[in-house]
Design an enzyme around this catalytic site. Structure first.
Site, PDB file in Angstrom:
ATOM      1  N   SER A  50       0.866  -1.185   0.000  1.00 11.87           N
ATOM      2  CA  SER A  50       0.000   0.000   0.000  1.00 11.87           C
ATOM      3  C   SER A  50       0.895   1.225   0.000  1.00 11.87           C
ATOM      4  O   SER A  50       2.101   1.120   0.294  1.00 11.87           O
ATOM      5  CB  SER A  50      -0.838  -0.026   1.282  1.00 11.87           C
ATOM      6  OG  SER A  50      -1.429   1.224   1.544  1.00 11.87           O
ATOM      7  N   TYR A  89      -1.954  -1.359  10.677  1.00  9.49           N
ATOM      8  CA  TYR A  89      -1.914  -1.484   9.214  1.00  9.49           C
ATOM      9  C   TYR A  89      -0.586  -0.959   8.670  1.00  9.49           C
ATOM     10  O   TYR A  89       0.068  -1.601   7.844  1.00  9.49           O
ATOM     11  CB  TYR A  89      -3.094  -0.694   8.638  1.00  9.49           C
ATOM     12  CG  TYR A  89      -3.335  -0.856   7.150  1.00  9.49           C
ATOM     13  CD1 TYR A  89      -4.168  -1.866   6.664  1.00  9.49           C
ATOM     14  CD2 TYR A  89      -2.757   0.013   6.233  1.00  9.49           C
ATOM     15  CE1 TYR A  89      -4.414  -2.004   5.308  1.00  9.49           C
ATOM     16  CE2 TYR A  89      -2.989  -0.112   4.876  1.00  9.49           C
ATOM     17  CZ  TYR A  89      -3.827  -1.125   4.422  1.00  9.49           C
ATOM     18  OH  TYR A  89      -4.061  -1.253   3.070  1.00  9.49           O
TER      19      TYR A  89
END
Ligand SMILES: NC(=O)c1ccc[n+]([C@@H]2O[C@H](COP(=O)([O-])OP(=O)(O)OC[C@H]3O[C@@H](n4cnc5c(N)ncnc54)[C@H](O)[C@@H]3O)[C@@H](O)[C@H]2O)c1
Length: 269
Positions: A151, A164
């Site tokens: 990401s 995350y």
């Protein structure tokens, strides 16, 4: 006239030519947005796709959608927190796409430790175990492709996403290490790094983001999610799948240990 910046994504054009006939691919999180698009893309290239997810109904729907496509999609219901089962499931795969993920948006002082543990397990430890399970076969045949769906949060942090961001930064390190070890065996390992993609994972975090940032939900997209992106729109799962396909192509055999960033200019800041 509608400004370009708020137009929906460009219509899809022809996919890259890619022949994965005779190859087996494993895609985790295949019942969801990006994983589903990757599974369909790799099957369209002729691969036999082992589609792993804990969502049995989503996998059935995927298998239905894949009927008539060149390769085959075989649903494999598995919760990736079962790390031994994850490692076993990866045996014999030629292409491994580590994609499954989840999001929890809370300030660190309110972040539930068990939630942090689950995120790290699914998004970092399971990829390690899947790579571990896949490498013997890849090394044996002198060819393999590992693609880790990281990401922009593998490269940049955002507030309230400690687990995350930690998991994705860890995944970047794991991916680079696998690249160094795999190179003599014909195995590449790379990350793809999208900014916000139009998937259920994003839809599900709008309420949490609104709460954490003290904003009404309808302002989260423009004021939080797209704030750092120079291109003010979401990216589509199919665009991410195409990047994954490129990394599996013969033209990408020299591309390893890197991160293919699809972030609308976010990290150009
Ligand atoms: N959507 C985005 O904006 C975005 C941006 C950058 C990176 N990513 C990454 O892309 C990947 C896919 O995200 P998405 O947006 O398609 O999400 P999604 O929620 O649509 O799909 C994720 C899938 O992972 C599966 N999953 C979650 N926990 C699991 C577990 N314990 N065992 C098995 N399967 C499990 C879910 O069932 C789901 O099908 C994630 O790694 C995410 O971090 C997403």
């Amino acid at each position: 006239m509608t400004p370009r910046s708020i137009l929906p994504a460009q219509g899809s054009s022809l996919p890259l030519p890619l022949d994965l006939g005779g190859r087996t691919a494993l895609v985790t999180g295949a019942a969801g947005g990006i994983g589903r698009a990757c599974a369909l893309r790799l099957a369209a290239a002729g691969a036999k796709v082992r589609a792993v997810d804990r969502d049995a109904a989503g996998l059935e729907e995927l298998a239905e959608a894949a009927r008539g496509i060149a390769g085959a999609v075989e649903p494999h219901v598995l919760d990736l927190t079962d790390l031994n089962a994850a490692e076993l499931a990866a045996a014999g795969t030629d292409v491994l796409v580590n994609n499954a993920g989840l999001q929890l948006v809370r300030p660190i002082e309110e972040f539930p430790p068990e939630g942090f543990h689950t995120v790290l397990t699914v998004m970092l430890e399971a990829p390690f175990r899947l790579i571990r399970g896949a490498l013997p076969h890849m090394y044996g045949q002198g060819w393999g492709r590992i693609v880790n769906v990281s990401s922009v949060h593998g490269l940049r942090a955002s507030a309230f996403k400690s687990a995350y961001v930690a998991a994705k930064h860890g995944l970047e390190g794991l991916s680079k290490t696998a690249a160094l070890e795999g190179a003599p065996h014909g195995v590449t390992s790379n990350c793809v790094n999208p900014a916000y993609v139009r998937t259920p994972l994003v839809e599900k975090q709008l309420a949490d983001q609104a709460r954490a940032h003290g904003l009404p939900e309808e302002r989260v997209l423009s004021e939080v999610l797209l704030q750092d992106s120079a291109v003010k729109r979401l990216i589509e799962p199919e665009d991410v799948a195409e990047a994954v396909a490129y990394l599996c192509s013969p033209h990408a055999s020299f591309v390893t240990g890197t991160s293919l960033v699809l972030d609308g200019g976010w990290t150009a800041h």
